[in-house]
Motif scaffolding. Structure first.
Motif, PDB file in Angstrom:
ATOM      1  N   ALA A  43       0.847  -1.197   0.000  1.00 25.20           N
ATOM      2  CA  ALA A  43       0.000   0.000   0.000  1.00 25.20           C
ATOM      3  C   ALA A  43       0.881   1.246   0.000  1.00 25.20           C
ATOM      4  O   ALA A  43       2.048   1.196   0.390  1.00 25.20           O
ATOM      5  CB  ALA A  43      -0.902  -0.003   1.226  1.00 25.20           C
ATOM      6  N   GLU A  44       0.306   2.367  -0.459  1.00 23.22           N
ATOM      7  CA  GLU A  44       1.044   3.633  -0.474  1.00 23.22           C
ATOM      8  C   GLU A  44       0.520   4.608   0.577  1.00 23.22           C
ATOM      9  O   GLU A  44       1.292   5.314   1.212  1.00 23.22           O
ATOM     10  CB  GLU A  44       0.967   4.267  -1.867  1.00 23.22           C
ATOM     11  N   ASN A  45      -0.814   4.676   0.729  1.00 21.77           N
ATOM     12  CA  ASN A  45      -1.422   5.578   1.707  1.00 21.77           C
ATOM     13  C   ASN A  45      -2.503   4.833   2.483  1.00 21.77           C
ATOM     14  O   ASN A  45      -3.409   4.251   1.883  1.00 21.77           O
ATOM     15  CB  ASN A  45      -2.046   6.792   1.015  1.00 21.77           C
ATOM     16  N   ILE A  46      -2.402   4.852   3.803  1.00 19.70           N
ATOM     17  CA  ILE A  46      -3.351   4.123   4.643  1.00 19.70           C
ATOM     18  C   ILE A  46      -3.930   5.054   5.704  1.00 19.70           C
ATOM     19  O   ILE A  46      -3.197   5.799   6.364  1.00 19.70           O
ATOM     20  CB  ILE A  46      -2.676   2.913   5.318  1.00 19.70           C
ATOM     21  N   LEU A  47      -5.255   5.008   5.842  1.00 19.25           N
ATOM     22  CA  LEU A  47      -5.934   5.761   6.899  1.00 19.25           C
ATOM     23  C   LEU A  47      -5.958   4.912   8.159  1.00 19.25           C
ATOM     24  O   LEU A  47      -6.486   3.800   8.163  1.00 19.25           O
ATOM     25  CB  LEU A  47      -7.363   6.109   6.462  1.00 19.25           C
ATOM     26  N   VAL A  48      -5.357   5.438   9.236  1.00 15.71           N
ATOM     27  CA  VAL A  48      -5.296   4.725  10.516  1.00 15.71           C
ATOM     28  C   VAL A  48      -5.946   5.595  11.582  1.00 15.71           C
ATOM     29  O   VAL A  48      -5.663   6.794  11.669  1.00 15.71           O
ATOM     30  CB  VAL A  48      -3.842   4.409  10.924  1.00 15.71           C
ATOM     31  N   GLY A  49      -6.814   4.989  12.382  1.00 17.72           N
ATOM     32  CA  GLY A  49      -7.485   5.784  13.403  1.00 17.72           C
ATOM     33  C   GLY A  49      -7.695   5.037  14.696  1.00 17.72           C
ATOM     34  O   GLY A  49      -7.548   3.813  14.778  1.00 17.72           O
ATOM     35  N   SER A  50      -8.048   5.808  15.732  1.00 13.37           N
ATOM     36  CA  SER A  50      -8.418   5.222  17.021  1.00 13.37           C
ATOM     37  C   SER A  50      -9.620   5.980  17.541  1.00 13.37           C
ATOM     38  O   SER A  50      -9.736   7.195  17.347  1.00 13.37           O
ATOM     39  CB  SER A  50      -7.258   5.327  18.012  1.00 13.37           C
ATOM     40  N   THR A  51     -10.529   5.274  18.206  1.00  9.27           N
ATOM     41  CA  THR A  51     -11.742   5.944  18.682  1.00  9.27           C
ATOM     42  C   THR A  51     -12.378   5.197  19.840  1.00  9.27           C
ATOM     43  O   THR A  51     -12.381   3.970  19.863  1.00  9.27           O
ATOM     44  CB  THR A  51     -12.757   6.097  17.527  1.00  9.27           C
ATOM     45  N   ASP A  52     -12.881   5.943  20.805  1.00  3.87           N
ATOM     46  CA  ASP A  52     -13.646   5.374  21.911  1.00  3.87           C
ATOM     47  C   ASP A  52     -14.610   6.420  22.454  1.00  3.87           C
ATOM     48  O   ASP A  52     -14.260   7.608  22.558  1.00  3.87           O
ATOM     49  CB  ASP A  52     -12.730   4.877  23.033  1.00  3.87           C
ATOM     50  N   GLU A  53     -15.818   5.976  22.777  1.00  6.18           N
ATOM     51  CA  GLU A  53     -16.857   6.853  23.311  1.00  6.18           C
ATOM     52  C   GLU A  53     -17.219   6.430  24.729  1.00  6.18           C
ATOM     53  O   GLU A  53     -16.810   5.367  25.198  1.00  6.18           O
ATOM     54  CB  GLU A  53     -18.109   6.775  22.427  1.00  6.18           C
ATOM     55  N   GLN A  54     -18.008   7.275  25.398  1.00  9.70           N
ATOM     56  CA  GLN A  54     -18.500   6.950  26.733  1.00  9.70           C
ATOM     57  C   GLN A  54     -19.981   6.580  26.642  1.00  9.70           C
ATOM     58  O   GLN A  54     -20.683   7.038  25.749  1.00  9.70           O
ATOM     59  CB  GLN A  54     -18.381   8.162  27.658  1.00  9.70           C
ATOM     60  N   THR A  55     -20.423   5.771  27.575  1.00 10.67           N
ATOM     61  CA  THR A  55     -21.849   5.508  27.710  1.00 10.67           C
ATOM     62  C   THR A  55     -22.203   5.615  29.191  1.00 10.67           C
ATOM     63  O   THR A  55     -21.369   5.340  30.063  1.00 10.67           O
ATOM     64  CB  THR A  55     -22.234   4.111  27.202  1.00 10.67           C
ATOM     65  N   GLU A  56     -23.420   6.001  29.442  1.00 13.20           N
ATOM     66  CA  GLU A  56     -23.843   6.268  30.817  1.00 13.20           C
ATOM     67  C   GLU A  56     -23.677   5.044  31.720  1.00 13.20           C
ATOM     68  O   GLU A  56     -23.115   5.121  32.809  1.00 13.20           O
ATOM     69  CB  GLU A  56     -25.308   6.713  30.790  1.00 13.20           C
ATOM     70  N   ARG A  57     -24.161   3.897  31.254  1.00  9.27           N
ATOM     71  CA  ARG A  57     -24.113   2.690  32.077  1.00  9.27           C
ATOM     72  C   ARG A  57     -22.680   2.224  32.308  1.00  9.27           C
ATOM     73  O   ARG A  57     -22.307   1.832  33.419  1.00  9.27           O
ATOM     74  CB  ARG A  57     -24.926   1.566  31.411  1.00  9.27           C
ATOM     75  N   THR A  58     -21.854   2.287  31.267  1.00  5.07           N
ATOM     76  CA  THR A  58     -20.456   1.853  31.412  1.00  5.07           C
ATOM     77  C   THR A  58     -19.727   2.732  32.415  1.00  5.07           C
ATOM     78  O   THR A  58     -18.943   2.241  33.239  1.00  5.07           O
ATOM     79  CB  THR A  58     -19.735   1.888  30.052  1.00  5.07           C
ATOM     80  N   MET A  59     -19.985   4.047  32.379  1.00  3.47           N
ATOM     81  CA  MET A  59     -19.349   4.955  33.338  1.00  3.47           C
ATOM     82  C   MET A  59     -19.803   4.643  34.770  1.00  3.47           C
ATOM     83  O   MET A  59     -19.012   4.712  35.716  1.00  3.47           O
ATOM     84  CB  MET A  59     -19.655   6.416  32.989  1.00  3.47           C
ATOM     85  N   GLU A  60     -21.076   4.270  34.930  1.00  2.74           N
ATOM     86  CA  GLU A  60     -21.573   3.875  36.262  1.00  2.74           C
ATOM     87  C   GLU A  60     -20.823   2.637  36.767  1.00  2.74           C
ATOM     88  O   GLU A  60     -20.434   2.571  37.937  1.00  2.74           O
ATOM     89  CB  GLU A  60     -23.076   3.570  36.189  1.00  2.74           C
ATOM     90  N   LEU A  61     -20.626   1.682  35.864  1.00  3.15           N
ATOM     91  CA  LEU A  61     -19.920   0.454  36.239  1.00  3.15           C
ATOM     92  C   LEU A  61     -18.452   0.734  36.557  1.00  3.15           C
ATOM     93  O   LEU A  61     -17.879   0.153  37.487  1.00  3.15           O
ATOM     94  CB  LEU A  61     -20.035  -0.582  35.119  1.00  3.15           C
ATOM     95  N   TYR A  62     -17.835   1.630  35.784  1.00  4.02           N
ATOM     96  CA  TYR A  62     -16.435   1.986  36.032  1.00  4.02           C
ATOM     97  C   TYR A  62     -16.267   2.665  37.390  1.00  4.02           C
ATOM     98  O   TYR A  62     -15.226   2.524  38.042  1.00  4.02           O
ATOM     99  CB  TYR A  62     -15.917   2.909  34.923  1.00  4.02           C
ATOM    100  N   LYS A  63     -17.290   3.406  37.814  1.00  2.00           N
ATOM    101  CA  LYS A  63     -17.228   4.025  39.148  1.00  2.00           C
ATOM    102  C   LYS A  63     -17.390   2.963  40.233  1.00  2.00           C
ATOM    103  O   LYS A  63     -16.725   3.022  41.274  1.00  2.00           O
ATOM    104  CB  LYS A  63     -18.307   5.099  39.272  1.00  2.00           C
ATOM    105  N   LEU A  64     -18.249   2.002  39.983  1.00  2.00           N
ATOM    106  CA  LEU A  64     -18.475   0.937  40.960  1.00  2.00           C
ATOM    107  C   LEU A  64     -17.242   0.058  41.150  1.00  2.00           C
ATOM    108  O   LEU A  64     -16.927  -0.354  42.268  1.00  2.00           O
ATOM    109  CB  LEU A  64     -19.662   0.062  40.528  1.00  2.00           C
ATOM    110  N   ASN A  65     -16.529  -0.242  40.043  1.00  2.00           N
ATOM    111  CA  ASN A  65     -15.350  -1.117  40.179  1.00  2.00           C
ATOM    112  C   ASN A  65     -14.058  -0.332  40.395  1.00  2.00           C
ATOM    113  O   ASN A  65     -12.965  -0.872  40.307  1.00  2.00           O
ATOM    114  CB  ASN A  65     -15.226  -2.057  38.975  1.00  2.00           C
ATOM    115  N   LYS A  66     -14.205   0.963  40.652  1.00  3.39           N
ATOM    116  CA  LYS A  66     -13.089   1.855  41.030  1.00  3.39           C
ATOM    117  C   LYS A  66     -12.100   2.121  39.885  1.00  3.39           C
ATOM    118  O   LYS A  66     -10.975   2.546  40.122  1.00  3.39           O
ATOM    119  CB  LYS A  66     -12.346   1.310  42.256  1.00  3.39           C
ATOM    120  N   THR A  67     -12.540   1.863  38.638  1.00  3.50           N
ATOM    121  CA  THR A  67     -11.713   2.284  37.498  1.00  3.50           C
ATOM    122  C   THR A  67     -11.645   3.807  37.466  1.00  3.50           C
ATOM    123  O   THR A  67     -10.595   4.399  37.205  1.00  3.50           O
ATOM    124  CB  THR A  67     -12.309   1.758  36.175  1.00  3.50           C
TER     125      THR A  67
END
Length: 353
Positions: A160-184
């Motif tokens: 290949a000559e040109n490649i698009l590379v990316g990274s991405t992550d979003e938040q969700t309400e329930r996941t953030m609640e769980l992360y608070k519960l498990n002390k992440t």
């Protein structure tokens, strides 16, 4: 193997990184447990009918990839590679909620179809009508690094000559609640966070999308040369320095030749000891940190890669990122070291283009 260059960089983050003058307006965040990305006006880039069906991570990635391709002057890349830790978790949560609310009956498939991790790379390809190699890496905090490594190997091998590379992550309400519960995520009483000298566990959580165009040719706008990448899942604390030294030796460098070391201090006392251990290697380097600007998340290293690109291109270090007060007259080599909670350690070596 031939050289590989990063020819464009675009980022949506909790900072105003789509703004050309973002380096002058970087604001540290010490007292908010969950940081939201500054989002652009999506209707300027995506048809309104499509926006309604897109999750946040798909929208952020669509715009960030648009800016990256435009800056590189590439209409259709030879490959699209995306790294993500938790993928389209908003749609996953919506689907699971529908399952519960409707007693597993009469479910619409849309949320399920759009909940897969490869939705982001697929949507970008659909928008570009790109039928080339399309791949998604889901490897927690080294998802971007695996994506960069894949792209580097393809370009170096002439596939290949040109490649698009990316990274991405979003938040969700329930996941953030769980992360608070498990002390992440930290407790309210542990705020504000001293990122470099924290005595408590947990982090401030962020989100974002970073996209880059990697190419085999150096251009007038090239940011940096992607020299090498090293990844390991597990690392004992006493092995940290050897891990870094072996990586540098493989690239015919010593720690004294690293002009800037960017470390992923997250404010988590339990896992930041790896960075403190690594710091003593770089007595003659400018030491930087960045998660007080981006928050911690699976692909936070996308933000640090984006910042490193600008530091190399502009030959200037933002004061807000500095751990020590050492600045080199010329910045030639930058080393990025990151992990998440003490697992999935990655090293990325960038050289001046």
């Amino acid at each position: 193997m031939s050289a590989v260059y990063i020819n464009s960089a675009a980022c949506i983050s909790v900072q105003d990184t789509l703004n050309e003058n973002f380096l002058q307006s970087l604001k540290p965040e010490y007292s908010t447990l969950v940081l939201k990305a500054i989002e652009p006006a999506y209707k300027e880039f995506i048809p309104p009918a499509m926006i309604r069906r897109m999750s946040k991570t798909v929208k952020m990635s669509s715009v960030a990839s648009h800016f990256a391709l435009k800056e590189a002057g590439v209409e259709n890349p030879d490959a699209i590679i995306v790294g993500t830790g938790i993928g389209c978790s908003q749609d996953s949560e919506k689907f699971l909620k529908n399952v519960l609310d409707n007693n597993e009956e009469f479910l619409t498939p849309t949320y399920f179809i759009q909940s897969t991790h490869n939705t982001v790379a697929g949507q970008i390809a659909l928008g570009l009508q790109c039928h080339a190699y399309n791949f998604t890496y889901v490897n927690t905090s080294s998802s971007l690094e695996f994506s960069l490594l894949d792209a580097k190997l393809q370009i170096s091998d002439g596939e290949a000559e040109n490649i698009l590379v990316g990274s991405t992550d979003e938040q969700t309400e329930r996941t953030m609640e769980l992360y608070k519960l498990n002390k992440t995520i930290k407790k309210e009483e542990n705020l504000p966070v001293d990122f470099l000298n924290s005595e408590t566990e947990g982090v401030i959580w962020g989100e974002g999308a970073s996209f880059f165009v990697l190419g085999k040719d150096k251009t007038e706008n090239s940011y940096t040369q992607l020299t090498d990448i090293q990844i390991t899942n597990k690392l004992d604390l006493e092995e940290t320095q050897q891990f870094i030294e072996d990586f540098l030796a493989k690239n015919n460098l010593t720690s004294n030749e690293i002009d800037v070391a960017i470390l992923g201090f997250s404010g988590d006392a339990k896992s930041d000891v790896y960075y403190k251990n690594a710091m003593s290697l770089f007595k003659n380097s400018a030491l930087l940190y960045y998660k007080h600007l981006s928050g911690e998340f699976n692909t936070a290293s996308g933000f640090s890669t984006f910042m490193a690109c600008h530091i190399l291109k502009n030959q200037e270090i933002p004061d807000v990122m500095m751990i020590n007060d050492l600045k080199k007259q010329e910045i030639r080599n930058i080393l990025l070291y990151n992990h998440l909670g003490g697992s999935d350690h990655s090293l990325v070596l960038l050289g001046r283009a």
